[in-house]
Motif scaffolding. Structure first.
Motif, PDB file in Angstrom:
ATOM      1  N   MET A  73       0.844  -1.190   0.000  1.00 11.06           N
ATOM      2  CA  MET A  73       0.000   0.000   0.000  1.00 11.06           C
ATOM      3  C   MET A  73       0.883   1.246   0.000  1.00 11.06           C
ATOM      4  SD  MET A  73      -3.087  -1.127  -0.112  1.00 11.06           S
ATOM      5  CE  MET A  73      -3.864   0.488   0.082  1.00 11.06           C
ATOM      6  N   ALA A  74       0.369   2.293  -0.601  1.00 10.02           N
ATOM      7  CA  ALA A  74       1.158   3.518  -0.693  1.00 10.02           C
ATOM      8  C   ALA A  74       0.257   4.739  -0.624  1.00 10.02           C
ATOM      9  CB  ALA A  74       1.954   3.536  -1.986  1.00 10.02           C
ATOM     10  N   TRP A  75       0.877   5.837  -0.274  1.00  4.86           N
ATOM     11  CA  TRP A  75       0.235   7.151  -0.348  1.00  4.86           C
ATOM     12  C   TRP A  75       0.990   7.993  -1.371  1.00  4.86           C
ATOM     13  CZ3 TRP A  75      -4.275   8.525   1.920  1.00  4.86           C
ATOM     14  CH2 TRP A  75      -4.744   7.742   2.983  1.00  4.86           C
TER      15      TRP A  75
ATOM     16  N   GLU B 123       3.075  12.713  -6.787  1.00  2.28           N
ATOM     17  CA  GLU B 123       4.329  12.525  -6.064  1.00  2.28           C
ATOM     18  C   GLU B 123       4.182  11.394  -5.055  1.00  2.28           C
ATOM     19  OE1 GLU B 123       7.161  15.320  -3.162  1.00  2.28           O
ATOM     20  OE2 GLU B 123       5.017  15.749  -3.372  1.00  2.28           O
ATOM     21  N   PHE B 124       5.158  10.506  -5.036  1.00  2.00           N
ATOM     22  CA  PHE B 124       5.207   9.444  -4.027  1.00  2.00           C
ATOM     23  C   PHE B 124       5.424  10.056  -2.645  1.00  2.00           C
ATOM     24  CE2 PHE B 124       6.219   5.471  -2.066  1.00  2.00           C
ATOM     25  CZ  PHE B 124       7.294   5.721  -1.235  1.00  2.00           C
ATOM     26  N   VAL B 125       4.690   9.552  -1.654  1.00  2.00           N
ATOM     27  CA  VAL B 125       4.836  10.023  -0.289  1.00  2.00           C
ATOM     28  C   VAL B 125       5.429   8.926   0.601  1.00  2.00           C
ATOM     29  CG1 VAL B 125       3.619  10.863   1.754  1.00  2.00           C
ATOM     30  CG2 VAL B 125       2.927  11.656  -0.526  1.00  2.00           C
ATOM     31  N   ALA B 126       4.776   7.756   0.606  1.00  8.94           N
ATOM     32  CA  ALA B 126       5.230   6.672   1.479  1.00  8.94           C
ATOM     33  C   ALA B 126       4.617   5.367   1.011  1.00  8.94           C
ATOM     34  CB  ALA B 126       4.839   6.937   2.928  1.00  8.94           C
ATOM     35  N   ASP B 127       5.293   4.250   1.335  1.00 11.13           N
ATOM     36  CA  ASP B 127       4.692   2.944   1.077  1.00 11.13           C
ATOM     37  C   ASP B 127       5.006   1.994   2.220  1.00 11.13           C
ATOM     38  OD1 ASP B 127       6.964   1.601  -1.534  1.00 11.13           O
ATOM     39  OD2 ASP B 127       7.370   2.474   0.436  1.00 11.13           O
ATOM     40  N   ILE B 128       4.275   0.885   2.235  1.00  2.58           N
ATOM     41  CA  ILE B 128       4.397  -0.075   3.325  1.00  2.58           C
ATOM     42  C   ILE B 128       4.209  -1.474   2.767  1.00  2.58           C
ATOM     43  CG2 ILE B 128       1.933   0.171   3.935  1.00  2.58           C
ATOM     44  CD1 ILE B 128       2.835  -0.117   6.908  1.00  2.58           C
ATOM     45  N   SER B 129       5.013  -2.400   3.252  1.00  7.63           N
ATOM     46  CA  SER B 129       4.959  -3.776   2.772  1.00  7.63           C
ATOM     47  C   SER B 129       3.696  -4.467   3.265  1.00  7.63           C
ATOM     48  CB  SER B 129       6.201  -4.536   3.251  1.00  7.63           C
ATOM     49  OG  SER B 129       6.246  -4.567   4.669  1.00  7.63           O
ATOM     50  N   PRO B 130       3.348  -5.592   2.672  1.00  3.63           N
ATOM     51  CA  PRO B 130       2.108  -6.278   3.067  1.00  3.63           C
ATOM     52  C   PRO B 130       2.021  -6.599   4.557  1.00  3.63           C
ATOM     53  CG  PRO B 130       2.874  -7.149   0.995  1.00  3.63           C
ATOM     54  CD  PRO B 130       3.928  -6.204   1.478  1.00  3.63           C
ATOM     55  N   SER B 131       3.135  -6.968   5.162  1.00  2.00           N
ATOM     56  CA  SER B 131       3.106  -7.303   6.598  1.00  2.00           C
ATOM     57  C   SER B 131       3.156  -6.064   7.484  1.00  2.00           C
ATOM     58  CB  SER B 131       4.303  -8.191   6.936  1.00  2.00           C
ATOM     59  OG  SER B 131       5.509  -7.454   6.768  1.00  2.00           O
ATOM     60  N   GLY B 132       3.572  -4.940   6.912  1.00  3.13           N
ATOM     61  CA  GLY B 132       3.731  -3.720   7.692  1.00  3.13           C
ATOM     62  C   GLY B 132       5.118  -3.548   8.277  1.00  3.13           C
TER      63      GLY B 132
ATOM     64  N   ARG C  89       8.762   3.060   3.770  1.00  4.41           N
ATOM     65  CA  ARG C  89       9.680   3.911   3.015  1.00  4.41           C
ATOM     66  C   ARG C  89       9.013   5.258   2.817  1.00  4.41           C
ATOM     67  NH1 ARG C  89      11.787   0.449  -1.203  1.00  4.41           N
ATOM     68  NH2 ARG C  89       9.553   0.087  -1.545  1.00  4.41           N
ATOM     69  N   TYR C  90       9.808   6.320   2.788  1.00  6.45           N
ATOM     70  CA  TYR C  90       9.267   7.662   2.714  1.00  6.45           C
ATOM     71  C   TYR C  90      10.019   8.515   1.696  1.00  6.45           C
ATOM     72  CZ  TYR C  90       7.187   6.272   7.135  1.00  6.45           C
ATOM     73  OH  TYR C  90       6.487   5.606   8.105  1.00  6.45           O
ATOM     74  N   ALA C  91       9.289   9.450   1.114  1.00  8.24           N
ATOM     75  CA  ALA C  91       9.950  10.472   0.317  1.00  8.24           C
ATOM     76  C   ALA C  91      10.782  11.348   1.242  1.00  8.24           C
ATOM     77  CB  ALA C  91       8.912  11.318  -0.420  1.00  8.24           C
ATOM     78  N   ASP C  92      11.880  11.862   0.736  1.00  7.48           N
ATOM     79  CA  ASP C  92      12.751  12.702   1.562  1.00  7.48           C
ATOM     80  C   ASP C  92      12.005  13.905   2.126  1.00  7.48           C
ATOM     81  OD1 ASP C  92      15.780  12.232  -0.449  1.00  7.48           O
ATOM     82  OD2 ASP C  92      14.886  11.006   1.139  1.00  7.48           O
ATOM     83  N   SER C  93      11.037  14.416   1.372  1.00  4.90           N
ATOM     84  CA  SER C  93      10.326  15.627   1.778  1.00  4.90           C
ATOM     85  C   SER C  93       9.453  15.429   3.016  1.00  4.90           C
ATOM     86  CB  SER C  93       9.476  16.151   0.621  1.00  4.90           C
ATOM     87  OG  SER C  93       8.553  15.159   0.199  1.00  4.90           O
TER      88      SER C  93
END
Length: 127
Positions: free
Chosen positions: A34-36, A46-55, A59-63
């Motif tokens: 899942m991602a925002w 713009e990519f903001v953040a994502d998370i693996s299936p297990s949580g 990962r985050y954008a530098d901003s």
């Protein structure tokens, strides 16, 4: 056919906080990355953040690193984005997205790997 519904956006002063939620229909939520993402007027998505299936992996954008936190509750089919220390430049429509492409260790998934998107929720940060 999955549906993603975001909520939690609004108007907040700089330095404030908001928590976005995205509820995903379907029985296999725990299988997906899942991602925002966000998109401001006149700018590209713009990519903001994502998370693996297990949580476990995030990962985050530098901003937004150090200010935003992505999390998920697989029992509730929900992914969250806690946003602290908001800045006017965070103003955008925020979308959640789902991918069955698997977690990529080195970089976020390409945008076209996300097969379902929410309609978005507006976040406005005043100075």
């Amino acid at each position: 056919q999955a549906q993603l519904v975001e909520s939690g956006g609004g108007l907040v002063q700089a330095g404030g906080s908001l928590r976005l939620s995205c509820v995903v229909s379907g029985r296999t939520f725990g299988s997906y990355v899942m991602a925002w993402f966000r998109q401001a007027p006149g700018k590209e998505r713009e990519f903001v953040a994502d998370i693996s299936p297990s949580g476990v992996n995030t990962r985050y954008a530098d901003s937004v690193k150090g200010r935003f936190t992505i999390s998920r509750d697989n029992a509730k089919n929900t992914v969250y984005l806690q946003m602290n220390s908001l800045k006017p430049e965070d103003t955008a429509v925020y979308h959640c997205a789902r991918s069955d492409g698997g977690w990529h260790v080195t970089a976020p998934l390409p945008v076209d790997e996300y097969d379902y998107w929410g309609q978005g929720t507006q976040v406005t940060v005043s100075s």
